[in-house]
Design a protein around this motif. Structure first.
Motif, PDB file in Angstrom:
ATOM      1  N   GLY A 128       3.886 -83.951 -49.375  1.00  0.00           N
ATOM      2  CA  GLY A 128       3.095 -84.894 -50.149  1.00  0.00           C
ATOM      3  C   GLY A 128       2.238 -84.245 -51.216  1.00  0.00           C
ATOM      4  O   GLY A 128       1.395 -84.915 -51.831  1.00  0.00           O
ATOM      5  N   GLY A 129       2.453 -82.911 -51.462  1.00  0.00           N
ATOM      6  CA  GLY A 129       1.654 -82.202 -52.450  1.00  0.00           C
ATOM      7  C   GLY A 129       2.012 -82.606 -53.880  1.00  0.00           C
ATOM      8  O   GLY A 129       3.022 -83.261 -54.150  1.00  0.00           O
ATOM      9  N   GLU A 130       1.139 -82.208 -54.829  1.00  0.00           N
ATOM     10  CA  GLU A 130       1.322 -82.522 -56.248  1.00  0.00           C
ATOM     11  C   GLU A 130       2.508 -81.730 -56.803  1.00  0.00           C
ATOM     12  O   GLU A 130       2.670 -80.543 -56.519  1.00  0.00           O
ATOM     13  CB  GLU A 130       0.057 -82.184 -57.023  1.00  0.00           C
ATOM     14  CG  GLU A 130       0.165 -82.465 -58.526  1.00  0.00           C
ATOM     15  CD  GLU A 130      -1.070 -82.021 -59.287  1.00  0.00           C
ATOM     16  OE1 GLU A 130      -1.072 -82.159 -60.523  1.00  0.00           O
ATOM     17  OE2 GLU A 130      -2.016 -81.517 -58.623  1.00  0.00           O
ATOM     18  N   LEU A 131       3.325 -82.375 -57.607  1.00  0.00           N
ATOM     19  CA  LEU A 131       4.481 -81.728 -58.242  1.00  0.00           C
ATOM     20  C   LEU A 131       4.076 -81.188 -59.604  1.00  0.00           C
ATOM     21  O   LEU A 131       3.491 -81.909 -60.415  1.00  0.00           O
ATOM     22  CB  LEU A 131       5.635 -82.724 -58.378  1.00  0.00           C
ATOM     23  CG  LEU A 131       6.228 -83.251 -57.069  1.00  0.00           C
ATOM     24  CD1 LEU A 131       7.278 -84.321 -57.347  1.00  0.00           C
ATOM     25  CD2 LEU A 131       6.831 -82.111 -56.250  1.00  0.00           C
ATOM     26  N   LYS A 132       4.393 -79.912 -59.872  1.00  0.00           N
ATOM     27  CA  LYS A 132       4.095 -79.268 -61.153  1.00  0.00           C
ATOM     28  C   LYS A 132       5.389 -78.889 -61.865  1.00  0.00           C
ATOM     29  O   LYS A 132       6.392 -78.581 -61.221  1.00  0.00           O
ATOM     30  CB  LYS A 132       3.237 -78.023 -60.931  1.00  0.00           C
ATOM     31  CG  LYS A 132       1.869 -78.315 -60.320  1.00  0.00           C
ATOM     32  CD  LYS A 132       1.049 -77.034 -60.165  1.00  0.00           C
ATOM     33  CE  LYS A 132      -0.329 -77.343 -59.586  1.00  0.00           C
ATOM     34  NZ  LYS A 132      -1.147 -76.099 -59.414  1.00  0.00           N
ATOM     35  N   HIS A 133       5.327 -78.866 -63.186  1.00  0.00           N
ATOM     36  CA  HIS A 133       6.522 -78.547 -63.987  1.00  0.00           C
ATOM     37  C   HIS A 133       6.920 -77.088 -63.779  1.00  0.00           C
ATOM     38  O   HIS A 133       6.128 -76.170 -63.961  1.00  0.00           O
ATOM     39  CB  HIS A 133       6.243 -78.797 -65.477  1.00  0.00           C
ATOM     40  CG  HIS A 133       7.456 -78.617 -66.339  1.00  0.00           C
ATOM     41  ND1 HIS A 133       8.435 -79.577 -66.430  1.00  0.00           N
ATOM     42  CD2 HIS A 133       7.855 -77.590 -67.141  1.00  0.00           C
ATOM     43  CE1 HIS A 133       9.384 -79.165 -67.250  1.00  0.00           C
ATOM     44  NE2 HIS A 133       9.052 -77.962 -67.698  1.00  0.00           N
ATOM     45  N   LEU A 134       8.163 -76.864 -63.360  1.00  0.00           N
ATOM     46  CA  LEU A 134       8.668 -75.523 -63.097  1.00  0.00           C
ATOM     47  C   LEU A 134       9.647 -75.048 -64.155  1.00  0.00           C
ATOM     48  O   LEU A 134       9.741 -73.877 -64.479  1.00  0.00           O
ATOM     49  CB  LEU A 134       9.349 -75.501 -61.720  1.00  0.00           C
ATOM     50  CG  LEU A 134       9.982 -74.183 -61.276  1.00  0.00           C
ATOM     51  CD1 LEU A 134       8.904 -73.109 -61.137  1.00  0.00           C
ATOM     52  CD2 LEU A 134      10.719 -74.368 -59.959  1.00  0.00           C
ATOM     53  N   GLY A 135      10.343 -75.944 -64.738  1.00  0.00           N
ATOM     54  CA  GLY A 135      11.369 -75.624 -65.733  1.00  0.00           C
ATOM     55  C   GLY A 135      12.252 -76.839 -65.911  1.00  0.00           C
ATOM     56  O   GLY A 135      11.873 -77.954 -65.526  1.00  0.00           O
TER      57      GLY A 135
END
Length: 519
Positions: free
Chosen positions: A124-131
């Motif tokens: 349920g953690g925040e999703l960050k842009h990876l690529g």
């Protein structure tokens, strides 16, 4: 389920040995088809190199059948691969050509596909842009018509009541409803893509636009008349050359009154000195005549001075008599006669002739694009000894042949024209053959097969005008439809004394400058 997939046994029921045998058999089938595909491609390439002259109609049919066979094989090959389990395809990849990158000049429509999850599905953690992964597909939009409504408001002076209004924009065809883009599309579809007007009419009807064939024919005639000053400027450019390629081809024309056809001619004159390193823009000019009398090329070439590369047509003989125009004969015609004999009779004489002529073409391949001086020097060093040996062999061979045999006729064809066949060695501007002219007639041959005949002599003249512009645009690497659209949007108001500005190579410069300014 495809037929190919339905024919496969139940893979789950097979033991390892049976599964391996199935994989091997399918792989061998695909390899066999790949081999046949490559053979067909080679055969088609060879036939295309032969696809010149007035006997090319039967080659057209052969090539068409081979192309259909190749298409069927490639489609069948794809279906076979698709029918195999994914594990088998991945384990035994079929050798295929590397995929070309999609053209950079095409507009890009970006579509971003975000995950359905707004948070990590595990914690349920925040999703960050990876690529990101980027891929492209090629898409096409259906033919799309639109109506441009031209509104010209009328303005009146409050003091004197004078009415002011903008002038109506000019149209390519007076009072016509077709815009430049539509006219260009109709012309290139017929004279570039060989699509008859009645088929175009059916295509447009599927889009809900009823355009009768007679209307399209009126547009073709109207635009060809509009192009007359431009085609005349093109003719002057072609005839200003020091060397020309010339040829002609029959065109069935509907004879008035009886519904039958007569045979007209389309003559082609090509200026193309790029093989000799010259940067002068190449061009082709077509002319229509109702018959094949020698007076027609004499009229066409009345102001030309230089060398004419052509076949052995008797109508050219009078042109050469005064010395103003010199003849350079075509080695491709000589080669073709021996090739036909070799195919029909497996003749050893024809085989040797082909080998000797092939050595002359090998020299030409090495010097293509070099300066005229270099070409002349190499030809005199390498080709002339081959030619001298070939002439001696032809003369000795002729003595051993029956005078009426096909081989003897082919040998005499070469010996009678020997001086003209040798001329290319003395002038680096000349070519070994007349293929430049014969290539220009391919579009006519394909069009003739599709739309059968011209409606009248006037229709033949219209065809000649548009073939000239479309063919010249192609020679200069310009998209014919874009070129004609641009010309049709300007030619009605363009000053006649500056008509050369609308020639294809000047259009290319203008278009390039416009693109640079826009950037």
């Amino acid at each position: 389920m495809t037929a190919a997939r339905a024919a496969l046994p139940d893979l789950d029921a097979l033991n390892p040995n049976e599964l391996k045998a199935l994989i091997v058999s399918q792989h061998e089938l695909i390899v066999s088809r790949d081999s046949e595909i490559e053979q067909l491609k080679l055969l088609i390439a060879k036939l295309r190199r032969m696809q010149f002259g007035r006997s090319s109609e039967k080659l057209d049919r052969q090539i068409e059948q081979l192309e259909l066979r190749l298409e069927a094989l490639q489609q069948n090959d794809a279906e076979k691969v698709a029918a195999l389990p994914a594990a088998v395809v991945n384990a035994e990849p079929t050798a295929r050509p590397a995929r070309r990158p999609l053209p950079a000049h095409l507009p890009r429509e970006v579509r971003t596909y975000l995950p359905k999850q707004e948070a990590c599905p595990d914690c349920g953690g925040e999703l960050k842009h990876l690529g990101e992964d980027v891929s492209e597909i090629l898409e096409i939009e259906p033919l799309r018509f639109k109506v441009i409504r031209q509104i010209r408001p009328k303005l009146a002076c409050a003091g004197c009541e004078r009415i002011v209004q903008a002038e109506a924009p000019s149209r390519p065809i007076a009072r016509g409803v077709a815009g430049p883009g539509l006219l260009a599309h109709v012309l290139v579809s017929k004279f570039g893509d060989h699509l008859p007007l009645y088929r175009q009419s059916e295509i447009y009807a599927r889009e809900g636009v009823e355009l009768d064939r007679s209307t399209l024919a009126d547009w073709v005639s109207g635009t060809s008349q509009l192009f007359e000053p431009l085609v005349e400027a093109l003719r002057r450019h072609v005839m200003a050359a020091q060397k020309l390629h010339a040829d002609d081809t029959p065109v069935p024309v509907l004879a008035p009154g009886n519904g039958k056809t007569k045979t007209g001619r389309l003559w082609t004159y090509v200026r193309d000195d790029r093989p000799a390193g010259d940067q002068t823009p190449p061009a082709v000019w077509f002319a229509y005549t109702p018959d094949r009398k020698g007076e027609h090329p004499q009229t066409h070439l009345s102001k030309f001075t230089g060398t004419l590369q052509a076949d052995g047509y008797a109508g050219f003989e009078q042109i050469y008599e005064g010395g103003r125009i010199q003849e350079a004969a075509c080695w491709a015609h000589v080669r073709r006669k021996f090739y036909d004999i070799q195919v029909a009779h497996k003749s050893l004489v024809a085989a040797e002739a082909l080998e000797r002529i092939g050595a002359l073409y090998a020299v030409e391949s090495d010097i293509n694009g070099r300066s005229p001086e270099e070409r002349r020097e190499v030809r005199n060093t390498r080709s002339r000894p081959l030619l001298e040996s070939l002439k001696q062999w032809l003369e000795e061979t002729l003595l051993k042949l029956s005078k009426k045999s096909d081989t003897a006729i082919a040998v005499r064809y070469a010996l009678v024209r020997w001086e003209a066949l040798l001329r290319y060695c003395d002038d680096g501007h000349l070519e070994i053959d007349n293929n430049a002219a014969e290539r220009s007639l391919r579009a006519v041959a394909l069009g003739r097969k599709n739309y059968l005949f011209a409606g009248s002599d006037r229709g033949g003249e219209s065809a000649a005008a548009i073939y000239s512009l479309v063919g010249t645009a192609k020679l200069n690497g310009i998209d014919p439809e874009s070129y004609l659209r641009n010309v049709l949007s300007r030619i009605a108001e363009h000053p006649i004394n500056r008509i050369d500005e609308l020639l294809p190579w000047n259009f290319a410069v203008d278009f390039s400058q416009a693109s640079t300014s826009a950037a």
